[in-house]
Design a protein around this motif. Structure first.
Motif, PDB file in Angstrom:
ATOM      1  N   ALA A   1      -5.157   0.135  33.977  1.00 36.61           N
ATOM      2  CA  ALA A   1      -4.364   0.187  35.216  1.00 36.61           C
ATOM      3  C   ALA A   1      -4.066   1.633  35.605  1.00 36.61           C
TER       4      ALA A   1
ATOM      5  N   GLY B   1       4.269   3.613  39.490  1.00 36.50           N
ATOM      6  CA  GLY B   1       3.555   2.426  39.948  1.00 36.50           C
ATOM      7  C   GLY B   1       3.787   2.080  41.392  1.00 36.50           C
ATOM      8  N   GLU B   2       4.657   2.802  42.104  1.00 36.39           N
ATOM      9  CA  GLU B   2       4.959   2.455  43.479  1.00 36.39           C
ATOM     10  C   GLU B   2       4.710   3.608  44.431  1.00 36.39           C
TER      11      GLU B   2
ATOM     12  N   PHE C   1      -3.800  -2.185  30.666  1.00 38.39           N
ATOM     13  CA  PHE C   1      -3.179  -3.253  31.434  1.00 38.39           C
ATOM     14  C   PHE C   1      -2.596  -4.286  30.477  1.00 38.39           C
TER      15      PHE C   1
ATOM     16  N   GLU D   1      -1.558   4.263  37.089  1.00 34.79           N
ATOM     17  CA  GLU D   1      -0.110   4.449  37.224  1.00 34.79           C
ATOM     18  C   GLU D   1       0.134   5.554  38.245  1.00 34.79           C
TER      19      GLU D   1
ATOM     20  N   MET E   1       2.023  -6.819  34.553  1.00 29.90           N
ATOM     21  CA  MET E   1       1.761  -5.748  35.492  1.00 29.90           C
ATOM     22  C   MET E   1       1.068  -6.289  36.738  1.00 29.90           C
ATOM     23  N   ASP E   2       1.189  -5.561  37.837  1.00 29.90           N
ATOM     24  CA  ASP E   2       0.572  -5.985  39.103  1.00 29.90           C
ATOM     25  C   ASP E   2      -0.943  -5.867  38.979  1.00 29.90           C
ATOM     26  N   VAL E   3      -1.660  -6.927  39.365  1.00 24.39           N
ATOM     27  CA  VAL E   3      -3.118  -6.951  39.268  1.00 24.39           C
ATOM     28  C   VAL E   3      -3.739  -5.891  40.176  1.00 24.39           C
ATOM     29  N   LYS E   4      -3.028  -5.533  41.262  1.00 22.96           N
ATOM     30  CA  LYS E   4      -3.567  -4.552  42.197  1.00 22.96           C
ATOM     31  C   LYS E   4      -3.684  -3.166  41.579  1.00 22.96           C
ATOM     32  N   THR E   5      -2.998  -2.923  40.475  1.00 25.11           N
ATOM     33  CA  THR E   5      -3.049  -1.591  39.863  1.00 25.11           C
ATOM     34  C   THR E   5      -4.266  -1.418  38.953  1.00 25.11           C
TER      35      THR E   5
END
Length: 406
Positions: free
Chosen positions: A192, A159-160, A170, A194, A174-178
């Motif tokens: 989402a 995720g990073e 999703f 990953e 979890m981050d909405v940007k994903t």
């Protein structure tokens, strides 16, 4: 005797005869068998490390001494004494290459001390001094890199990173940007993306082989300390899944190999480093780094091993590294000479010591100015002594991987 008493002149020939017979008896009593020497020594040793050189000589005579003229790449005692027919010598490998130990001179006195025997024996012993990969063989680097990249970092890399890994549903938290909005619209549910850290980066190791890198630090040339750290870093990059290339230069570019899978590149790089010559030519950083920049199309991690003596000589070096740093991530590695710092730590005792203190302070201050300039243009600087340069460089490599800077 003849000057004191003429009557003793007739005894002189008998005295000479007695002396001759005594000398012959001394030679017969001291007659040595055919000399045979055995040598037990490693045929290959890492540069900068010690080795044991054992010589055995079949004799029961006490006081037998030996003498060996060591080649330039080997340091050891020139004269030594045999104990019970054997001698153990502690040597140090100073320079890479294949060094021949050809001859051994023995020396001992006859039984009655009239003669000294000095035979010369052939040894024909070769010692191959190769780049130091002790840390690679010990598994220390592999353990550290694997535990960092695949043990701990893998959990946080999901995720990073920058490389697509998989799609997943999703869930809250979890981050909405994903969120992948296009796929979510197709499936009519939130999906989402990953991501994970990319592995196959390009790592290029550039070695300056000019005359400044031939200076001895801790008894070993700087270029050999640089080769040791370069091979350790190449192995770390191989374990980390990156592609490794290498480049050497002095007055002009000498050799370049494009990045390849790490383990294959490491074997080629080790063979290449073992045959790297010691040169006494001034380095042309402008020509070499321009050539390296032209050959390296993809953004890469470039690790440059070089050195400088003052601010003036470093001007072109800094200028050319700044051009590389606009496109690539550059790590500048300099091997510090700790003997200069010794003059700063010790109190001066006379005028010569005061002059050495002033010169050492000026050299250290100018070195710091150049390294600060490199830091300001975004270059990662490693200025360390020979013992700590390898762990610091591998730590910097792992931090770069963890932060996804390439």
């Amino acid at each position: 005797m003849a000057a004191l008493d003429e009557s003793l002149r007739q005894a002189i020939p008998f005295l000479w005869l007695a002396l001759g017979v005594f000398a012959i008896c001394d030679l017969v009593a001291s007659r040595a068998p055919r000399q045979s020497v055995g040598v037990d020594a490693p045929t290959e040793v890492f540069v900068g490390e010690n080795l044991v050189f054992e010589i055995s000589f079949e004799t029961s005579r006490p006081g037998v001494t030996g003498r060996i003229e060591w080649p330039d790449g080997i340091e050891g005692p020139t004269e030594f004494t045999f104990t019970d027919g054997s001698a153990t010598l502690d040597l140090k490998a100073l320079r890479r290459g294949v060094w021949q130990v050809d001859r051994l001179w023995l020396s001992w006195e006859s039984r009655f001390g009239l003669f000294e025997f000095v035979p010369r024996l052939a040894l024909a012993q070769s010692i191959r001094v190769v780049p130091n990969i002790r840390r690679v063989r010990s598994g220390e680097i592999s353990t550290r890199v694997e535990s960092t990249l695949y043990g701990v970092k893998e959990n946080f890399a999901i995720g990073e990173g920058s490389e697509f890994h998989q799609l997943r549903d999703f869930v809250p938290g979890m981050d909405v940007k994903t969120i992948d909005w296009k796929r979510s619209a197709r499936t009519r549910s939130l999906v989402a993306r990953e991501l994970r850290a990319e592995r196959n980066h390009h790592v290029i190791i550039a070695l300056d082989n000019g005359y400044l890198m031939g200076e001895d630090v801790a008894g070993v040339p700087k270029i050999d300390h640089a080769v040791t750290a370069a091979l350790a870093t190449a192995w770390a990059a191989a374990v980390g899944g990156d592609l490794v290339g290498y480049f050497s230069y002095d007055v002009r570019p000498r050799s370049y190999f494009a990045p390849e899978p790490g383990r294959i590149a490491f074997a080629r790089m080790r063979s290449w480093a073992a045959e790297l010559d010691y040169v006494r030519r001034e380095t042309n950083h402008t020509l070499a780094l321009t050539e390296l920049g032209a050959r390296t199309k993809k953004r890469s991690l470039i690790i440059i091993f070089t050195d400088f003596v003052d601010v003036t000589s470093a001007e072109l070096l800094v200028e050319n590294i700044s051009l590389l740093a606009k496109r690539h991530l550059v790590v500048f590695v300099a091997i510090r000479d700790t003997s200069i710092e010794r003059y700063v730590d010790e109190a001066p005792q006379d005028l010569d010591s005061v002059a050495m203190l002033v010169a050492a302070n000026q050299s250290i201050a100018e070195r710091r100015l150049v390294l600060e300039r490199l830091n300001r243009i975004g270059v990662t600087v490693i200025d360390a002594d020979p013992k700590s340069v390898t762990p610091k460089l591998i730590t910097a490599y792992l931090e770069i991987k963890a932060r996804e800077l390439i």
